[in-house]
Design a protein around this motif. Structure first.
Motif, PDB file in Angstrom:
ATOM      1  N   LYS A  88     -37.099 -24.551 -13.699  1.00  0.00           N
ATOM      2  CA  LYS A  88     -37.052 -24.915 -12.281  1.00  0.00           C
ATOM      3  C   LYS A  88     -37.037 -26.441 -12.129  1.00  0.00           C
ATOM      4  CE  LYS A  88     -40.862 -22.703 -11.246  1.00  0.00           C
ATOM      5  NZ  LYS A  88     -41.968 -22.103 -10.441  1.00  0.00           N
ATOM      6  N   ARG A  89     -36.235 -26.885 -11.154  1.00  0.00           N
ATOM      7  CA  ARG A  89     -36.176 -28.331 -10.879  1.00  0.00           C
ATOM      8  C   ARG A  89     -35.759 -28.541  -9.438  1.00  0.00           C
ATOM      9  NH1 ARG A  89     -32.030 -32.628 -13.828  1.00  0.00           N
ATOM     10  NH2 ARG A  89     -33.071 -34.563 -13.177  1.00  0.00           N
ATOM     11  N   ARG A  90     -36.290 -29.603  -8.840  1.00  0.00           N
ATOM     12  CA  ARG A  90     -35.920 -29.916  -7.456  1.00  0.00           C
ATOM     13  C   ARG A  90     -35.720 -31.425  -7.288  1.00  0.00           C
ATOM     14  NH1 ARG A  90     -41.565 -28.333  -4.311  1.00  0.00           N
ATOM     15  NH2 ARG A  90     -42.981 -29.617  -5.579  1.00  0.00           N
ATOM     16  N   GLY A  91     -34.973 -31.780  -6.246  1.00  0.00           N
ATOM     17  CA  GLY A  91     -34.599 -33.173  -6.035  1.00  0.00           C
ATOM     18  C   GLY A  91     -35.753 -34.088  -5.714  1.00  0.00           C
ATOM     19  N   SER A  92     -36.794 -33.580  -5.037  1.00  0.00           N
ATOM     20  CA  SER A  92     -37.906 -34.430  -4.628  1.00  0.00           C
ATOM     21  C   SER A  92     -38.730 -34.930  -5.812  1.00  0.00           C
ATOM     22  CB  SER A  92     -38.816 -33.685  -3.639  1.00  0.00           C
ATOM     23  OG  SER A  92     -39.325 -32.507  -4.240  1.00  0.00           O
ATOM     24  N   GLU A  93     -38.682 -34.268  -6.924  1.00  0.00           N
ATOM     25  CA  GLU A  93     -39.345 -34.731  -8.152  1.00  0.00           C
ATOM     26  C   GLU A  93     -38.382 -34.497  -9.330  1.00  0.00           C
ATOM     27  OE1 GLU A  93     -42.955 -32.655  -9.066  1.00  0.00           O
ATOM     28  OE2 GLU A  93     -42.299 -30.812  -8.086  1.00  0.00           O
ATOM     29  N   SER A  94     -37.226 -35.148  -9.213  1.00  0.00           N
ATOM     30  CA  SER A  94     -36.132 -34.871 -10.140  1.00  0.00           C
ATOM     31  C   SER A  94     -36.391 -35.365 -11.560  1.00  0.00           C
ATOM     32  CB  SER A  94     -34.834 -35.508  -9.612  1.00  0.00           C
ATOM     33  OG  SER A  94     -34.998 -36.912  -9.453  1.00  0.00           O
ATOM     34  N   ASN A  95     -37.447 -36.149 -11.774  1.00  0.00           N
ATOM     35  CA  ASN A  95     -37.762 -36.619 -13.125  1.00  0.00           C
ATOM     36  C   ASN A  95     -38.510 -35.574 -13.960  1.00  0.00           C
ATOM     37  OD1 ASN A  95     -36.583 -39.153 -12.746  1.00  0.00           O
ATOM     38  ND2 ASN A  95     -38.451 -40.000 -11.867  1.00  0.00           N
ATOM     39  N   PHE A  96     -38.807 -34.430 -13.340  1.00  0.00           N
ATOM     40  CA  PHE A  96     -39.575 -33.407 -14.037  1.00  0.00           C
ATOM     41  C   PHE A  96     -38.876 -32.052 -13.987  1.00  0.00           C
ATOM     42  CE2 PHE A  96     -42.636 -36.613 -12.764  1.00  0.00           C
ATOM     43  CZ  PHE A  96     -43.398 -36.773 -13.922  1.00  0.00           C
ATOM     44  N   VAL A  97     -39.202 -31.241 -14.969  1.00  0.00           N
ATOM     45  CA  VAL A  97     -38.700 -29.865 -15.040  1.00  0.00           C
ATOM     46  C   VAL A  97     -39.897 -28.948 -15.240  1.00  0.00           C
ATOM     47  CG1 VAL A  97     -37.331 -28.231 -16.398  1.00  0.00           C
ATOM     48  CG2 VAL A  97     -36.455 -30.538 -16.001  1.00  0.00           C
ATOM     49  N   TYR A  98     -39.903 -27.836 -14.513  1.00  0.00           N
ATOM     50  CA  TYR A  98     -40.943 -26.825 -14.698  1.00  0.00           C
ATOM     51  C   TYR A  98     -40.366 -25.685 -15.528  1.00  0.00           C
ATOM     52  CZ  TYR A  98     -43.565 -29.123 -10.945  1.00  0.00           C
ATOM     53  OH  TYR A  98     -44.253 -30.025 -10.174  1.00  0.00           O
ATOM     54  N   VAL A  99     -41.102 -25.257 -16.531  1.00  0.00           N
ATOM     55  CA  VAL A  99     -40.607 -24.213 -17.425  1.00  0.00           C
ATOM     56  C   VAL A  99     -41.695 -23.156 -17.647  1.00  0.00           C
ATOM     57  CG1 VAL A  99     -39.595 -23.675 -19.660  1.00  0.00           C
ATOM     58  CG2 VAL A  99     -39.174 -25.918 -18.611  1.00  0.00           C
ATOM     59  N   GLU A 100     -41.315 -21.907 -17.416  1.00  0.00           N
ATOM     60  CA  GLU A 100     -42.174 -20.794 -17.788  1.00  0.00           C
ATOM     61  C   GLU A 100     -41.544 -20.116 -18.996  1.00  0.00           C
ATOM     62  OE1 GLU A 100     -43.155 -18.085 -14.619  1.00  0.00           O
ATOM     63  OE2 GLU A 100     -43.008 -19.679 -13.112  1.00  0.00           O
ATOM     64  N   CYS A 101     -42.334 -19.909 -20.032  1.00  0.00           N
ATOM     65  CA  CYS A 101     -41.775 -19.308 -21.231  1.00  0.00           C
ATOM     66  C   CYS A 101     -42.864 -18.547 -21.986  1.00  0.00           C
ATOM     67  CB  CYS A 101     -41.149 -20.364 -22.137  1.00  0.00           C
ATOM     68  SG  CYS A 101     -42.224 -21.748 -22.512  1.00  0.00           S
ATOM     69  N   GLU A 102     -42.436 -17.766 -22.955  1.00  0.00           N
ATOM     70  CA  GLU A 102     -43.373 -16.949 -23.716  1.00  0.00           C
ATOM     71  C   GLU A 102     -44.210 -17.810 -24.659  1.00  0.00           C
ATOM     72  OE1 GLU A 102     -41.368 -13.568 -25.493  1.00  0.00           O
ATOM     73  OE2 GLU A 102     -39.795 -13.718 -23.978  1.00  0.00           O
ATOM     74  N   GLU A 103     -45.340 -17.259 -25.075  1.00  0.00           N
ATOM     75  CA  GLU A 103     -46.273 -18.001 -25.910  1.00  0.00           C
ATOM     76  C   GLU A 103     -45.653 -18.421 -27.236  1.00  0.00           C
ATOM     77  OE1 GLU A 103     -49.798 -19.946 -26.185  1.00  0.00           O
ATOM     78  OE2 GLU A 103     -49.170 -18.708 -24.488  1.00  0.00           O
ATOM     79  N   VAL A 104     -44.730 -17.604 -27.725  1.00  0.00           N
ATOM     80  CA  VAL A 104     -44.139 -17.886 -29.043  1.00  0.00           C
ATOM     81  C   VAL A 104     -42.865 -18.717 -28.936  1.00  0.00           C
ATOM     82  CG1 VAL A 104     -45.109 -15.818 -30.090  1.00  0.00           C
ATOM     83  CG2 VAL A 104     -42.851 -15.696 -28.956  1.00  0.00           C
TER      84      VAL A 104
END
Length: 582
Positions: A88-104
């Motif tokens: 996930k990413r949005r323009g208001s905080e475009s320097n960051f990316v949010y990632v959900e992923c499995e433990e492994v």
């Protein structure tokens, strides 16, 4: 592989994708007029969203920075190594990316984030991970890391028309630097990338020499050259002059009362001159007095009586009577006159002698002062000497710098020629050593080309006359419609297959409708057939955006299962990708 593209924007039309060929169509409606356009429906924006989620830069002019969209997340479900990543990413905080992923997942292993369900990382970190995972980029290799990034490779697999991505098969950006292009392509083709980097550094050094030549061509440099000055000779002469000046300064004694002494010496000289002039005049008088004294001695013999006899004048008795008295008077007069002259003579002699003594005394004092002046100097004289030496030193420094620059340029130019020859040999040997890889890439292009109408393309991998890698696509049939587009198609199909050949995990290729705009219907049909079949066999995801009327009828049934359910349309704003006009 991308599984889904969606957004927190409620009107956004979610796009679900699958393995193999995926065709996103934009359709025209009966209500459309000649003023309507399907270019704003979202085909290109869909690709831009993928770039955004794959870590592209986000400028203030980006659609993701627009007021109505900047706080909305754009989201991608991405499958990497059988693990699901929700990005996930949005323009208001475009320097960051949010990632959900499995433990492994590989991402959590890389950054040690076990136990954290929603990871927030910098875009640069996300790009570094994608570079390592998809292209096997070694972030610990400083030479590769500083010259090759994920974002310099990914656009070859997802070209953007606005960047000039469909102008040249070997470039994804209109003004792309030739050396950066060679570095990226040598890597994507499995050649020795470090040699391409070395050649880039060589060219940068050549440019430095060229810039240095321009830098030193100042007015002073041009004057030196125009005056025909031999720097070695001038430096030798100036060094000797400076040495002498330095020695003079070291032996220079500054007297604190130099100016007072100099004035006194001048006063002495003036007084001596005045006294000498006065003595000269007085000696003239003495000379005249001495002559006068001699004349007075001659007058003693003067006989008044005889004078009268000579003129035969008979003197009266009264005269004769008083003659003796007159003689006595005359003798007394002469005596007084001689005494006066003698006294005057003695007086003037005494004055001259006293003046001469004073002149001697003054001369002695003047000599003492002159001795001081001859052995010492004034501060302003010292400063003048220092200033003259500083000018010499400054001139010497300028000449030495010019000489240093010229010598350095000659040495560097010679070294660069040697380095260039070495690289020519090294790259030639490397191409021979990578002959299997080179042949595989050439044959992959040949395979694609043979499947297209008129067999349009060939891949050349070699060296330029200057020695760098020469990687280019050439056309067999210059009369073919849309030849440039088909060269790009062949090249990109080769690159995605080379990824698997080189044991890399990059498994996605995207083509915008711009690629197919100038291509005739038969070639579009053959390209879609090849993409559909090869993506399944080679195991990559092939995403294509097309206008519905550009999809050839001859292949429509064959690719029906590849057409995505979402059909972008201009019927109303809900039919575009964002579901709203902007």
């Amino acid at each position: 592989m991308i599984k889904k593209i969606y957004s927190t924007l409620s009107t956004f039309n979610t796009i679900e994708l699958h393995e193999g060929l995926n065709i996103l169509l934009a359709d025209i409606t009966q209500k459309s007029t000649v003023k309507d356009t399907r270019n704003g429906l979202g085909k290109t924006t869909f690709i831009e969203i993928i770039h955004f989620l794959y870590g592209s830069s986000c400028t203030n002019k980006s659609v993701f920075k627009m007021e109505q969209f900047k706080d909305e997340f754009f989201i991608m479900d991405l499958e990497l190594n059988n693990n699901l990543y929700i990005v996930k990413r949005r323009g208001s905080e475009s320097n960051f990316v949010y990632v959900e992923c499995e433990e492994v997942s590989d991402l959590k292993k890389k950054y040690g984030m076990s136990g954290i369900s929603n990871i927030k990382i910098k875009v640069t970190e996300w790009n570094e991970f994608l570079g390592e995972f998809l292209f096997n980029l070694n972030s610990r290799d400083e030479l590769i890391k500083s010259n090759l990034k994920f974002r310099s490779l990914f656009p070859y697999f997802s070209r953007l028309s606005k960047d000039g991505g469909y102008l040249d098969s070997t470039k994804y950006f209109k003004t792309q630097n030739v050396h950066l292009t060679q570095i990226a392509l040598s890597f994507l083709l499995g050649l020795d990338t470090k040699l391409a980097i070395s050649y880039k550094h060589l060219e940068e050094k050549k440019k430095e020499i060229t810039d240095l030549k321009k830098a030193i061509e100042t007015d002073s440099y041009n004057k030196i050259m125009n005056d025909g000055i031999n720097l070695d000779t001038e430096i030798t002469i100036l060094t000797a002059k400076i040495s002498k000046s330095k020695n003079d300064l070291e032996n220079f004694l500054v007297h604190p009362q130099y100016r007072e002494i100099e004035i006194e010496a001048n006063n002495y000289a003036q007084k001596i001159s005045e006294l000498s002039n006065q003595n000269f005049m007085d000696r003239q008088i003495i000379s005249e007095l001495m002559i006068a004294s001699k004349s007075e001695r001659n007058i003693e013999d003067f006989n008044l009586f005889e004078l009268y006899n000579e003129v035969e004048i008979k003197l009266p008795d009264i005269v004769i009577k008083t003659y003796d008295e007159s003689k006595l008077f005359h003798e007394q007069l002469i005596k007084n006159r001689k005494k006066y002259l003698q006294e005057e003579l003695e007086q003037y002699n005494e004055i001259v002698i006293k003046r001469s003594q004073l002149i001697n005394e003054l001369s002695l004092e003047q000599s003492k002062k002159m001795t001081i002046l001859n052995t010492h100097g004034a501060l302003d004289q010292y400063s003048l000497l220092q200033s003259e030496m500083n000018e010499l030193v400054s001139k010497l420094d300028m000449y030495q710098k010019q000489q240093h620059f010229l010598n350095m340029m000659r040495e560097e130019a010679a070294k660069l020629k040697i380095e260039e020859q070495r690289l020519i040999i090294e790259i030639n040997k490397s191409l021979e050593g990578h002959s299997r890889t080179k042949q595989h890439a050439i044959l992959l292009v040949e395979e694609v080309s043979n499947c297209l109408y008129n067999s349009v393309a060939q891949l050349h991998i070699g060296q330029t006359k200057n020695g760098r890698y020469d990687i280019e696509m050439v056309s067999r049939n210059q009369n073919s419609t849309g030849i440039n587009s088909m060269l790009i198609f062949c090249f990109d199909m080769m690159l995605i297959q080379m990824s698997k050949f080189l044991d890399r995990k990059m498994d996605m290729l995207i083509h915008d409708s711009s690629l197919f705009d100038p291509v005739d219907e038969r070639q579009i049909a053959e390209a879609l057939r090849f993409g559909k079949d090869k993506s399944i066999v080679a195991g990559f995801q092939y995403i294509v955006t097309l206008n519905s009327d550009d999809l050839p009828d001859s292949v429509r049934k064959e690719v029906a299962s590849s057409i995505l359910p979402v059909l972008l349309t201009d019927a109303d704003e809900s039919g575009c990708l964002f579901g709203v006009y902007y």
